[in-house]
Scaffold this motif. Structure first.
Motif, mmCIF file in Angstrom:
data_model
loop_
_atom_site.group_PDB
_atom_site.id
_atom_site.type_symbol
_atom_site.label_atom_id
_atom_site.label_comp_id
_atom_site.label_asym_id
_atom_site.label_seq_id
_atom_site.Cartn_x
_atom_site.Cartn_y
_atom_site.Cartn_z
ATOM 1 N N MET A 57 0.866 -1.171 0.000
ATOM 2 C CA MET A 57 0.000 0.000 0.000
ATOM 3 C C MET A 57 0.906 1.224 0.000
ATOM 4 S SD MET A 57 -3.411 1.003 0.720
ATOM 5 C CE MET A 57 -3.994 -0.534 1.295
ATOM 6 N N ILE A 58 0.658 2.117 -0.918
ATOM 7 C CA ILE A 58 1.426 3.363 -0.951
ATOM 8 C C ILE A 58 0.472 4.526 -0.714
ATOM 9 C CG2 ILE A 58 2.814 4.917 -2.361
ATOM 10 C CD1 ILE A 58 4.047 2.491 -3.689
ATOM 11 N N ALA A 59 0.691 5.223 0.400
ATOM 12 C CA ALA A 59 -0.095 6.404 0.754
ATOM 13 C C ALA A 59 0.818 7.611 0.712
ATOM 14 C CB ALA A 59 -0.698 6.245 2.145
ATOM 15 N N VAL A 60 0.331 8.676 0.121
ATOM 16 C CA VAL A 60 1.100 9.912 -0.006
ATOM 17 C C VAL A 60 0.374 10.997 0.788
ATOM 18 C CG1 VAL A 60 1.935 11.640 -1.633
ATOM 19 C CG2 VAL A 60 1.893 9.243 -2.307
ATOM 20 N N PHE A 61 1.109 11.644 1.663
ATOM 21 C CA PHE A 61 0.552 12.730 2.463
ATOM 22 C C PHE A 61 1.066 14.038 1.871
ATOM 23 C CE2 PHE A 61 0.863 8.908 4.892
ATOM 24 C CZ PHE A 61 -0.372 8.814 5.515
ATOM 25 N N VAL A 62 0.140 14.907 1.473
ATOM 26 C CA VAL A 62 0.527 16.106 0.735
ATOM 27 C C VAL A 62 0.102 17.396 1.420
ATOM 28 C CG1 VAL A 62 0.423 14.940 -1.511
ATOM 29 C CG2 VAL A 62 -1.577 16.173 -0.679
ATOM 30 N N HIS A 63 0.855 18.410 1.122
ATOM 31 C CA HIS A 63 0.430 19.792 1.326
ATOM 32 C C HIS A 63 0.727 20.471 0.001
ATOM 33 C CE1 HIS A 63 0.815 24.081 2.353
ATOM 34 N NE2 HIS A 63 -0.288 23.786 3.016
ATOM 35 N N VAL A 64 -0.314 20.646 -0.808
ATOM 36 C CA VAL A 64 -0.130 21.225 -2.127
ATOM 37 C C VAL A 64 0.064 22.734 -1.965
ATOM 38 C CG1 VAL A 64 -1.118 21.526 -4.424
ATOM 39 C CG2 VAL A 64 -1.568 19.426 -3.151
ATOM 40 N N PRO A 65 1.192 23.258 -2.420
ATOM 41 C CA PRO A 65 1.434 24.697 -2.287
ATOM 42 C C PRO A 65 0.347 25.514 -3.004
ATOM 43 C CG PRO A 65 3.444 23.549 -2.919
ATOM 44 C CD PRO A 65 2.323 22.553 -3.035
ATOM 45 N N ASN A 66 0.004 26.636 -2.414
ATOM 46 C CA ASN A 66 -1.035 27.502 -2.981
ATOM 47 C C ASN A 66 -0.746 27.860 -4.435
ATOM 48 O OD1 ASN A 66 -2.427 27.510 -0.565
ATOM 49 N ND2 ASN A 66 -1.532 29.424 0.133
ATOM 50 N N LYS A 67 0.528 28.033 -4.784
ATOM 51 C CA LYS A 67 0.866 28.449 -6.146
ATOM 52 C C LYS A 67 0.552 27.372 -7.180
ATOM 53 C CE LYS A 67 5.789 27.285 -5.742
ATOM 54 N NZ LYS A 67 7.134 27.844 -5.782
ATOM 55 N N TYR A 68 0.335 26.117 -6.747
ATOM 56 C CA TYR A 68 -0.034 25.034 -7.661
ATOM 57 C C TYR A 68 -1.504 24.638 -7.526
ATOM 58 C CZ TYR A 68 5.037 24.178 -7.526
ATOM 59 O OH TYR A 68 6.398 24.300 -7.570
ATOM 60 N N ALA A 69 -2.073 24.871 -6.373
ATOM 61 C CA ALA A 69 -3.337 24.257 -5.984
ATOM 62 C C ALA A 69 -4.548 24.641 -6.821
ATOM 63 C CB ALA A 69 -3.618 24.555 -4.516
ATOM 64 N N VAL A 100 -3.357 5.858 -2.110
ATOM 65 C CA VAL A 100 -4.092 6.873 -1.350
ATOM 66 C C VAL A 100 -3.298 8.171 -1.350
ATOM 67 C CG1 VAL A 100 -4.941 7.520 0.952
ATOM 68 C CG2 VAL A 100 -5.153 5.157 0.173
ATOM 69 N N ILE A 101 -3.999 9.273 -1.511
ATOM 70 C CA ILE A 101 -3.408 10.603 -1.340
ATOM 71 C C ILE A 101 -4.294 11.346 -0.355
ATOM 72 C CG2 ILE A 101 -2.839 12.809 -2.425
ATOM 73 C CD1 ILE A 101 -2.337 11.260 -5.031
ATOM 74 N N MET A 102 -3.675 11.906 0.662
ATOM 75 C CA MET A 102 -4.469 12.642 1.648
ATOM 76 C C MET A 102 -3.681 13.815 2.197
ATOM 77 S SD MET A 102 -4.360 9.673 4.607
ATOM 78 C CE MET A 102 -5.545 10.429 5.662
ATOM 79 N N GLY A 103 -4.406 14.812 2.667
ATOM 80 C CA GLY A 103 -3.781 15.965 3.273
ATOM 81 C C GLY A 103 -4.423 17.253 2.836
ATOM 82 N N ASP A 104 -3.668 18.322 2.966
ATOM 83 C CA ASP A 104 -4.128 19.671 2.637
ATOM 84 C C ASP A 104 -3.874 19.926 1.156
ATOM 85 O OD1 ASP A 104 -4.668 22.358 2.376
ATOM 86 O OD2 ASP A 104 -3.151 23.019 3.803
ATOM 87 N N THR A 105 -4.904 19.747 0.361
ATOM 88 C CA THR A 105 -4.764 19.899 -1.087
ATOM 89 C C THR A 105 -4.927 21.338 -1.555
ATOM 90 O OG1 THR A 105 -7.117 19.542 -1.474
ATOM 91 C CG2 THR A 105 -5.671 17.582 -1.467
ATOM 92 N N ASN A 106 -5.517 22.189 -0.729
ATOM 93 C CA ASN A 106 -5.824 23.570 -1.114
ATOM 94 C C ASN A 106 -6.655 23.633 -2.389
ATOM 95 O OD1 ASN A 106 -4.710 25.458 0.847
ATOM 96 N ND2 ASN A 106 -2.734 24.567 0.313
ATOM 97 N N GLN A 107 -7.425 22.578 -2.666
ATOM 98 C CA GLN A 107 -8.220 22.530 -3.888
ATOM 99 C C GLN A 107 -9.261 23.656 -3.907
ATOM 100 O OE1 GLN A 107 -10.255 18.771 -4.222
ATOM 101 N NE2 GLN A 107 -11.547 19.142 -2.456
ATOM 102 N N ASP A 153 -8.120 6.466 -12.013
ATOM 103 C CA ASP A 153 -9.277 7.082 -11.363
ATOM 104 C C ASP A 153 -9.104 7.081 -9.848
ATOM 105 O OD1 ASP A 153 -10.774 7.637 -13.690
ATOM 106 O OD2 ASP A 153 -11.434 5.556 -13.793
ATOM 107 N N PHE A 154 -9.308 8.243 -9.261
ATOM 108 C CA PHE A 154 -9.314 8.403 -7.816
ATOM 109 C C PHE A 154 -10.691 8.903 -7.404
ATOM 110 C CE2 PHE A 154 -4.882 8.053 -8.450
ATOM 111 C CZ PHE A 154 -4.306 7.727 -7.227
ATOM 112 N N ALA A 155 -11.138 8.489 -6.225
ATOM 113 C CA ALA A 155 -12.429 8.923 -5.704
ATOM 114 C C ALA A 155 -12.213 9.598 -4.359
ATOM 115 C CB ALA A 155 -13.369 7.730 -5.550
#
Length: 143
Positions: free
Chosen positions: A1-13, A41-48, A65-67
């Motif tokens: 299982m590969i899980a990625v914890f992200v904080h997507v920078p505002n300049k990309y989000a 899995v990807i989880m965290g602050d995406t700033n979407q 596909d991600f849900a």
């Protein structure tokens, strides 16, 4: 299982192309790393900027596909009593903190949010400006 914890920078989000590039770089690093592979899995602050943005970007960037583990707009944290929110940020208006899962590699068992507030006497005070995210998934066997 590969899980990625992200904080997507505002300049990309908020830019689909920049966000796709951001996630694509993560994918490339994982595919080249020893023990790496496909992201489950990807989880965290995406700033979407809006619901569904992250899933769309991931389809472009990763070709899979991600849900959203919690697609509802109404958020009721596990540790709050009779309180609901419209977002996970400090103003409760934007759903930045999310968990998404790869629909080809895992199945979702459950997902919960944890509030950013802590009791202080008769009040509650914010201890962070984002909600916590917890997800339980199960690896799908290969066909």
């Amino acid at each position: 299982m590969i899980a990625v914890f992200v904080h997507v920078p505002n300049k990309y989000a908020t830019d689909e192309s920049k966000a796709a590039n951001f996630y694509g770089r993560i994918r490339s690093s994982l595919l080249q790393a020893q023990g790496g592979g496909v992201i489950d899995v990807i989880m965290g602050d995406t700033n979407q900027p809006s619901n569904g943005f992250t899933e769309r970007v991931l389809k472009t960037a990763l070709g899979q596909d991600f849900a959203d583990a919690h697609p509802d707009t109404n958020i009721v944290p596990l540790d709050s009593y009779k309180r609901s929110f419209g977002g996970t940020n400090s103003s409760a208006k934007k759903k930045y903190d999310i968990a998404v899962y790869n629909t080809e590699t895992v199945s979702l068992n459950q997902m919960v949010y944890l509030s950013q507030c802590a009791p202080e006497g008769r009040e509650a005070v914010a201890v962070t400006d984002h909600m916590g995210v917890a997800i339980e998934v199960k690896k799908v066997p290969f066909a």
